[in-house]
Design an enzyme around this catalytic site. Structure first.
Site, mmCIF file in Angstrom:
data_model
loop_
_atom_site.group_PDB
_atom_site.id
_atom_site.type_symbol
_atom_site.label_atom_id
_atom_site.label_comp_id
_atom_site.label_asym_id
_atom_site.label_seq_id
_atom_site.Cartn_x
_atom_site.Cartn_y
_atom_site.Cartn_z
ATOM 1 N N ASP A 14 0.838 -1.194 0.000
ATOM 2 C CA ASP A 14 0.000 0.000 0.000
ATOM 3 C C ASP A 14 0.876 1.248 0.000
ATOM 4 O OD1 ASP A 14 -2.443 -1.256 -0.076
ATOM 5 O OD2 ASP A 14 -2.635 -1.367 2.107
ATOM 6 N N LYS A 27 2.068 16.365 -14.828
ATOM 7 C CA LYS A 27 2.859 15.677 -13.816
ATOM 8 C C LYS A 27 2.554 16.300 -12.463
ATOM 9 C CE LYS A 27 7.103 14.625 -14.758
ATOM 10 N NZ LYS A 27 8.559 14.745 -15.026
ATOM 11 N N MET A 28 2.201 15.481 -11.500
ATOM 12 C CA MET A 28 1.834 15.980 -10.169
ATOM 13 C C MET A 28 2.906 15.572 -9.160
ATOM 14 S SD MET A 28 -2.239 15.061 -10.305
ATOM 15 C CE MET A 28 -1.925 13.545 -11.213
ATOM 16 N N ILE A 42 -3.630 -9.050 6.318
ATOM 17 C CA ILE A 42 -2.439 -8.360 6.833
ATOM 18 C C ILE A 42 -2.852 -7.112 7.601
ATOM 19 C CG2 ILE A 42 -0.408 -7.023 6.121
ATOM 20 C CD1 ILE A 42 0.044 -9.154 3.953
ATOM 21 N N ARG A 90 0.761 -7.288 -6.115
ATOM 22 C CA ARG A 90 0.230 -6.010 -6.602
ATOM 23 C C ARG A 90 0.634 -4.837 -5.705
ATOM 24 N NH1 ARG A 90 -6.211 -6.242 -4.994
ATOM 25 N NH2 ARG A 90 -5.914 -6.951 -2.855
ATOM 26 N N LYS A 185 -18.409 -10.416 8.277
ATOM 27 C CA LYS A 185 -18.531 -8.960 8.283
ATOM 28 C C LYS A 185 -18.641 -8.394 6.853
ATOM 29 C CE LYS A 185 -16.078 -5.734 7.678
ATOM 30 N NZ LYS A 185 -17.115 -5.029 6.846
ATOM 31 N N SER A 187 -20.011 -5.506 4.165
ATOM 32 C CA SER A 187 -20.497 -4.128 4.155
ATOM 33 C C SER A 187 -21.952 -4.138 3.698
ATOM 34 C CB SER A 187 -19.667 -3.277 3.198
ATOM 35 O OG SER A 187 -19.878 -3.715 1.860
ATOM 36 N N GLY A 226 -20.751 2.304 6.808
ATOM 37 C CA GLY A 226 -20.034 3.559 6.665
ATOM 38 C C GLY A 226 -20.377 4.543 7.770
ATOM 39 N N ASP A 256 -11.153 -3.685 7.727
ATOM 40 C CA ASP A 256 -10.178 -4.596 8.329
ATOM 41 C C ASP A 256 -9.937 -4.238 9.795
ATOM 42 O OD1 ASP A 256 -9.855 -5.758 5.791
ATOM 43 O OD2 ASP A 256 -8.316 -4.292 5.268
#
Length: 312
Positions: A14, A27-28, A42, A90, A185, A187, A226, A256
């Site tokens: 992440d 370009k940022m 994880i 990924r 669990k 959503s 939420g 999570d």
């Protein structure tokens, strides 16, 4: 000290950044670059450990990014069992736009997993049983059968290990069909997709969640909604808990963190409603800051006291 294991079939590295304004083509330049090990199980392990528990993470990883994920897990001091794969792990990105406070998230689908690879994961898991709990969390990558979590759950329950499932789509459906779960669990959206219709109110959500309790699919079904709160279905009935009023800055790892908080409380012998409140506190704590930080223990404990004081 409770000892659980988590299983992450589709982990991520992440990455999070801050940017003044998101613009196409240009370009940022970014600031506040952060890297963390991620993916459902994880993330659960990271928060569970912060709460004082011991969490051992089983995960698949491969390629250059797989080696990087392994190093990140070591930096976070997480006990792990890596199952090597030929594919490449990924990388998921979260971009926080400073001008608006909005967050943009980019998540690849993940690598293709061969049968021998996912079977090796089941074999490694079998060697670790029994445990205080097993958390099956996150999406299944390409090549893994939809009933994989159901297979893992049957393996764990045969060894007397309670199983928690947090997934979506066919993986969630197959896991529920196996039955005998401690906690599921979904959503609000995941539950709606599962039952095939929109669920607008807490009453509708509670009624659908209770069907899984009454048919023995799960002892507890916690449905997160939420900023509206969450619903818990259990043998004694349905309980609704509103979310605390906080300024949400990120959605990364909120579900999570909810699972980690609730499982930690249950593993420590807390009653189901107290565990539900701890889940809400941990999930809410995760959204307080942008990026990959997840829920912090101080925020969880503070929000737990706030939620408990408002509980009726």
């Amino acid at each position: 000290m409770p000892r659980i294991a988590t299983l992450t079939m589709n982990p991520t590295i992440d990455v999070s950044y801050d940017v003044t304004r998101v613009q196409h083509t240009h370009k940022m330049r970014t600031t506040n670059e952060q890297y963390a090990p991620g993916g459902g199980g994880i993330n659960v392990a990271r928060v569970f450990k912060r709460l004082g528990g011991e969490a051992y993470s089983f995960y698949l990883a491969g390629g250059a990014t797989g080696a990087t994920l392994e190093r990140l897990l070591a930096e976070f001091d997480l006990g792990c069992c890596r199952v090597p794969i030929a594919g490449t792990t990924r990388i998921a990105s979260a971009v926080h736009e400073l001008e608006t406070g909005k967050e943009y998230r980019f998540t690849p689908s993940g690598p293709l997993i061969e049968e021998a690879e996912w079977q090796a994961c089941l074999d490694a898991l079998s060697d670790a049983l029994p445990l205080d709990a097993l958390v099956l969390s996150g999406s299944l990558p390409h090549g893994v059968p939809a009933d994989f979590y159901a297979r893992a759950a049957k393996l764990a329950t045969a060894h007397g290990t309670p199983v928690v499932l947090d997934s979506s789509g066919e993986a969630l459906m197959a896991g529920l069909e196996a039955g005998g779960l401690l906690l599921v669990k979904p959503s609000q959206g995941e539950l709606a997709a599962l039952v095939g219709r929109e669920l607008e109110s807490a009453e509708e959500i509670g009624a659908e969640a209770m069907r899984f309790v009454e048919t023995g699919k799960a002892r507890l079904v916690a449905v997160t909604m939420g900023h509206l709160g969450a619903v818990l279905a259990r043998a004694e009935g349905v309980y609704f808990l509103p979310a605390p009023e906080i300024e949400a800055k990120s959605a990364v790892g909120a579900g999570d963190s909810f699972v980690a908080g609730m499982v930690h409380a249950l593993a420590n012998g807390r009653n189901e409603l107290d565990a539900f409140c701890m889940g809400m506190a941990a999930g809410s704590a995760a959204v307080l800051s942008p990026g990959t930080g997840l829920a912090n223990r101080d925020d969880i404990e503070r929000l737990y006291e706030q939620i408990c004081s408002c509980r009726v």
